[in-house]
Design a protein around this motif. Structure first.
Motif, PDB file in Angstrom:
ATOM      1  N   SER A   1       0.860  -1.191   0.000  1.00 23.25           N
ATOM      2  CA  SER A   1       0.000   0.000   0.000  1.00 23.25           C
ATOM      3  C   SER A   1       0.891   1.234   0.000  1.00 23.25           C
ATOM      4  O   SER A   1       0.935   1.989   0.982  1.00 23.25           O
ATOM      5  CB  SER A   1      -0.908  -0.005   1.237  1.00 23.25           C
ATOM      6  OG  SER A   1      -1.743  -1.132   1.262  1.00 23.25           O
ATOM      7  N   PRO A   2       1.627   1.472  -1.091  1.00 18.40           N
ATOM      8  CA  PRO A   2       2.582   2.592  -1.105  1.00 18.40           C
ATOM      9  C   PRO A   2       1.871   3.938  -0.971  1.00 18.40           C
ATOM     10  O   PRO A   2       0.814   4.160  -1.551  1.00 18.40           O
ATOM     11  CB  PRO A   2       3.267   2.463  -2.477  1.00 18.40           C
ATOM     12  CG  PRO A   2       2.349   1.633  -3.296  1.00 18.40           C
ATOM     13  CD  PRO A   2       1.638   0.717  -2.367  1.00 18.40           C
ATOM     14  N   GLY A   3       2.483   4.816  -0.167  1.00 15.93           N
ATOM     15  CA  GLY A   3       1.930   6.151  -0.009  1.00 15.93           C
ATOM     16  C   GLY A   3       0.732   6.241   0.908  1.00 15.93           C
ATOM     17  O   GLY A   3       0.085   7.288   0.977  1.00 15.93           O
ATOM     18  N   ASP A   4       0.400   5.179   1.630  1.00 19.15           N
ATOM     19  CA  ASP A   4      -0.739   5.216   2.554  1.00 19.15           C
ATOM     20  C   ASP A   4      -0.394   6.124   3.739  1.00 19.15           C
ATOM     21  O   ASP A   4       0.550   5.846   4.490  1.00 19.15           O
ATOM     22  CB  ASP A   4      -1.055   3.801   3.047  1.00 19.15           C
ATOM     23  CG  ASP A   4      -2.319   3.748   3.891  1.00 19.15           C
ATOM     24  OD1 ASP A   4      -2.351   4.378   4.965  1.00 19.15           O
ATOM     25  OD2 ASP A   4      -3.264   3.050   3.481  1.00 19.15           O
ATOM     26  N   ALA A   5      -1.139   7.213   3.916  1.00 23.12           N
ATOM     27  CA  ALA A   5      -0.802   8.215   4.932  1.00 23.12           C
ATOM     28  C   ALA A   5      -0.818   7.642   6.337  1.00 23.12           C
ATOM     29  O   ALA A   5       0.022   8.002   7.175  1.00 23.12           O
ATOM     30  CB  ALA A   5      -1.764   9.396   4.844  1.00 23.12           C
ATOM     31  N   ARG A   6      -1.736   6.749   6.599  1.00 22.18           N
ATOM     32  CA  ARG A   6      -1.841   6.211   7.962  1.00 22.18           C
ATOM     33  C   ARG A   6      -0.690   5.258   8.274  1.00 22.18           C
ATOM     34  O   ARG A   6      -0.163   5.257   9.392  1.00 22.18           O
ATOM     35  CB  ARG A   6      -3.206   5.543   8.146  1.00 22.18           C
ATOM     36  CG  ARG A   6      -4.317   6.583   8.314  1.00 22.18           C
ATOM     37  CD  ARG A   6      -5.672   6.093   7.833  1.00 22.18           C
ATOM     38  NE  ARG A   6      -6.672   7.143   7.948  1.00 22.18           N
ATOM     39  CZ  ARG A   6      -6.803   8.157   7.092  1.00 22.18           C
ATOM     40  NH1 ARG A   6      -5.986   8.256   6.053  1.00 22.18           N
ATOM     41  NH2 ARG A   6      -7.739   9.067   7.254  1.00 22.18           N
ATOM     42  N   ILE A   7      -0.283   4.469   7.283  1.00 20.76           N
ATOM     43  CA  ILE A   7       0.853   3.570   7.515  1.00 20.76           C
ATOM     44  C   ILE A   7       2.136   4.384   7.652  1.00 20.76           C
ATOM     45  O   ILE A   7       2.989   4.096   8.508  1.00 20.76           O
ATOM     46  CB  ILE A   7       0.981   2.517   6.400  1.00 20.76           C
ATOM     47  CG1 ILE A   7      -0.315   1.718   6.260  1.00 20.76           C
ATOM     48  CG2 ILE A   7       2.143   1.569   6.703  1.00 20.76           C
ATOM     49  CD1 ILE A   7      -0.310   0.732   5.106  1.00 20.76           C
ATOM     50  N   LEU A   8       2.285   5.414   6.824  1.00 20.91           N
ATOM     51  CA  LEU A   8       3.450   6.297   6.956  1.00 20.91           C
ATOM     52  C   LEU A   8       3.489   6.926   8.345  1.00 20.91           C
ATOM     53  O   LEU A   8       4.560   7.032   8.959  1.00 20.91           O
ATOM     54  CB  LEU A   8       3.396   7.396   5.886  1.00 20.91           C
ATOM     55  CG  LEU A   8       3.742   6.967   4.458  1.00 20.91           C
ATOM     56  CD1 LEU A   8       3.271   8.015   3.459  1.00 20.91           C
ATOM     57  CD2 LEU A   8       5.244   6.727   4.318  1.00 20.91           C
TER      58      LEU A   8
END
Length: 280
Positions: A200-207
């Motif tokens: 999930s590249p670029g996922d704000a919550r994972i970042l």
């Protein structure tokens, strides 16, 4: 009816979707996918009562169909969360959810989603344990084991990776607060979030979660002093990326503010001017 069921499951039939599925069930009460689609439809609308009722009716029609038990377990987990938010006792719902997951896994022990759901129940229970005599560390250990098993069966599942990372981060933070901290525990959490970002590249919550893991590692009492600036910069990059991806996601802004504050304090300890961090 079959085409209507498909449209209903996709959510394209609006208010008619439930009626279409009920007609399918009336035409053939043994139709597992109709009960399942009906439960998922109500679940997507956050209407937990009718969703659980659809699962219970499905179980009555075919108690050997594991997804019915797994879906109802997930719904009970959400109901427990709602009860806790309203000041009620969520423990009976958590117990029922775990029992339903046990039935699902007895039928289909290779079902990765059922392991993930049970891990989520343990994690949610640990979050809602205050004043209820729940062994939080046991809940976290059980969650880690279940997410680990889910990933053994389905290694590319970002949800299991994220949730295992969340558990590992909580375990590491609890150990740090109690004087049993180990920086390596935060590294394990970061690794799960990094793996999730590959799917999930670029996922704000994972970042944001990866940034929080790095921030907490920097704050960890056992971290090497020369590692702290590097970790804080890495956390800032994660929060900056989260904000660029989704400026409305408040977690990125909060994480960046916390990191700036910790960076300023670290500068003060090193005798460096902290005003740049305070300005930002």
């Amino acid at each position: 009816l079959v085409e209507g069921m498909r449209r209903a499951s996709a959510g394209s039939d609006g208010s008619d979707a439930a009626a279409v599925l009920e007609r399918a069930i009336a035409a053939d009460p043994s139709r597992e996918e109709a009960y399942e689609a009906l439960a998922e439809l109500w679940s997507a609308r956050a209407d937990l009562g009718p969703a659980m009722d659809a699962c219970t009716r499905g179980i009555a029609a075919d108690a050997g169909y594991a997804p019915f038990w797994m879906l109802r377990a997930d719904l009970r987990n959400r109901a427990a969360d709602t009860l806790a938010d309203r000041g009620g006792d969520p423990e009976p719902e958590f117990a029922a959810a775990l029992a339903d997951c046990g039935r699902a896994l007895a039928i289909a022990p290779g079902h990765a989603e059922a392991w993930r759901v049970r891990g989520s129940i343990h994690l949610n229970r640990s979050d809602n344990s205050e004043g209820r005599g729940v062994d939080v560390e046991a809940c976290l250990a059980a969650a880690l084991a279940d997410f680990g098993r889910a990933l053994e069966l389905e290694s590319d599942d970002p949800d299991s990776l994220v949730q295992r990372g969340m558990v590992q981060l909580e375990v590491a933070s609890r150990h740090d607060r109690s004087g049993r901290g180990d920086p390596a525990e935060f590294v394990i959490a970061v690794a799960d979030f990094e793996a999730a970002l590959t799917y999930s590249p670029g996922d704000a919550r994972i970042l944001t979660m990866r940034g929080m893991a790095r921030l907490n590692q920097a704050k960890e009492t056992g971290s090497a002093p020369d590692e702290v600036p590097r970790l804080l910069q890495a956390a800032l990059r994660d929060f900056d990326d989260a904000i660029r991806t989704d400026p409305r996601w408040d977690g990125g802004w909060l994480g960046r503010a916390m990191t700036r504050m910790n960076s300023a304090l670290a500068r003060i300890e090193r005798g460096v001017d902290p005003r740049e961090d305070f300005r930002n």
